[in-house]
Design an enzyme around this catalytic site. Structure first.
Site, mmCIF file in Angstrom:
data_model
loop_
_atom_site.group_PDB
_atom_site.id
_atom_site.type_symbol
_atom_site.label_atom_id
_atom_site.label_comp_id
_atom_site.label_asym_id
_atom_site.label_seq_id
_atom_site.Cartn_x
_atom_site.Cartn_y
_atom_site.Cartn_z
ATOM 1 N N HIS A 1 -30.999 71.038 64.169
ATOM 2 C CA HIS A 1 -30.154 71.847 65.056
ATOM 3 C C HIS A 1 -30.407 73.313 64.747
ATOM 4 C CE1 HIS A 1 -26.862 68.561 65.689
ATOM 5 N NE2 HIS A 1 -27.541 68.717 66.807
ATOM 6 N N CYS B 1 -21.211 73.596 60.977
ATOM 7 C CA CYS B 1 -21.159 72.376 61.810
ATOM 8 C C CYS B 1 -19.764 71.798 61.885
ATOM 9 C CB CYS B 1 -22.035 71.271 61.247
ATOM 10 S SG CYS B 1 -23.701 71.695 60.877
HETATM 11 N N1 ARG Z 1 -24.955 63.664 61.239
HETATM 12 C C1 ARG Z 1 -24.828 64.649 62.277
HETATM 13 C C2 ARG Z 1 -26.005 64.539 63.231
HETATM 14 O O1 ARG Z 1 -27.092 64.250 62.769
HETATM 15 C C3 ARG Z 1 -24.731 66.036 61.693
HETATM 16 C C4 ARG Z 1 -24.487 67.091 62.699
HETATM 17 C C5 ARG Z 1 -24.407 68.474 62.129
HETATM 18 N N2 ARG Z 1 -24.056 69.396 63.124
HETATM 19 C C6 ARG Z 1 -24.654 70.574 63.366
HETATM 20 N N3 ARG Z 1 -24.144 71.343 64.270
HETATM 21 N N4 ARG Z 1 -25.774 70.907 62.772
HETATM 22 O O2 ARG Z 1 -25.906 64.724 64.416
#
Ligand code: ARG
Length: 266
Positions: free
Chosen positions: A165, A260
């Site tokens: 992300h 997050c």
């Molecule tokens: N386990 C989640 C996923 O892989 C973690 C998300 C983290 N969120 C973020 N905005 N980076 O989607």
């Protein structure tokens, strides 16, 4: 005062693997510690901003990562997520209900385009939007978002699955600064960031990136993050920021940290 959305970790766990951080961590979350770490972040953020809560849902362990609920545009419109992985798709309904009940116009990108909300779309302090794609969000999201927000939208290509992300590697701050990890981006995108932020870009080391230092929450002069090296703290302090470290190790097992766990609502 800024407002953020958070979700209690009542059902948080690592129960599937959809990013490299989760591998080997299935069932290995210390739930009591996770709850304490989340409360600590919630307490600190509540002292600096207003924090709203969304009800956690059983069976949706990643719903704590509210950043992925949607992208809150600055015109009271929210683009809710169209998740890449089936494991997270049911979250969209709950976030959509929350936004609709809170008086937002709720939109979704068309054409089957994947888009993971404020995980992959961020405003900088000048009001431009930066969209990260290639891993979770589709490249097509850039144009679609540009048609919705009346500001310049810059697309960035993410190239490393560990930095899946945009908010794991790029954090625009007040005063035109950004905390950024170069290796997460294609060479062209890293150049775009250099062009956009110049000497206000704070490039972090592998160590800081691995400690999720780019996954920071900026409220006024405060920068809340999991952990920062002396070098990064010095660079932030030089730019008049105050660093607050908040340990979120249990959430890093799922591939997320401070930023997050929050979604800026406005
Ligand atoms: N386990 C989640 C996923 O892989 C973690 C998300 C983290 N969120 C973020 N905005 N980076 O989607």
């Amino acid at each position: 005062m800024k407002t953020f959305l958070m979700c209690e970790p009542a059902h948080f766990d690592v129960s599937y693997v959809i990013n490299p951080w989760m591998a080997g961590n299935e069932g290995r979350v210390d739930k009591r510690l996770a709850a304490r770490q989340w409360e600590n972040l919630y307490g600190i953020l509540s002292g600096k901003a207003s924090v709203r809560l969304i009800e956690p849902v059983a069976g949706l362990p990643d719903m704590v990562f509210t950043a992925n609920g949607g992208f809150v545009c600055r015109n009271h419109e929210v683009i809710v997520s169209s998740f890449r992985h089936p494991e997270r798709r049911a979250e969209t309904q709950y976030f959509s209900e929350f936004f609709a009940c809170s008086g937002y116009r709720v939109t979704r990108l068309g054409g089957g385009i994947r888009f993971e909300g404020a995980g992959d779309a961020l405003y900088d302090s000048g009001g431009q939007v930066w969209v990260g794609c290639g891993l979770r969000s589709d490249v097509g999201a850039i144009q679609e978002i540009a048609a919705i927000v009346p500001v310049r939208v810059n697309g960035l290509i993410l190239v490393d699955p560990r930095w899946y992300h945009l908010d794991t590697a790029f954090c625009p701050l007040a005063n035109g600064c950004v905390i950024v990890y170069e290796k997460a981006f294609s060479a062209r995108s890293a150049d775009e960031i250099r062009k956009g932020f110049g000497d206000r870009a704070i490039w972090v080391s592998d160590e800081d990136a691995n400690n999720f230092a780019c996954n920071a929450v900026n409220v006024g002069n405060d920068v809340i993050l999991h952990k920062a090296s002396g070098e990064l703290k010095a660079a932030l302090e030089k730019n008049n920021f105050n660093v607050i470290e908040v340990e979120v190790s249990e959430f890093i097992k799922a591939g997320g940290a401070c930023k997050c766990l929050t979604l800026e609502l406005g």
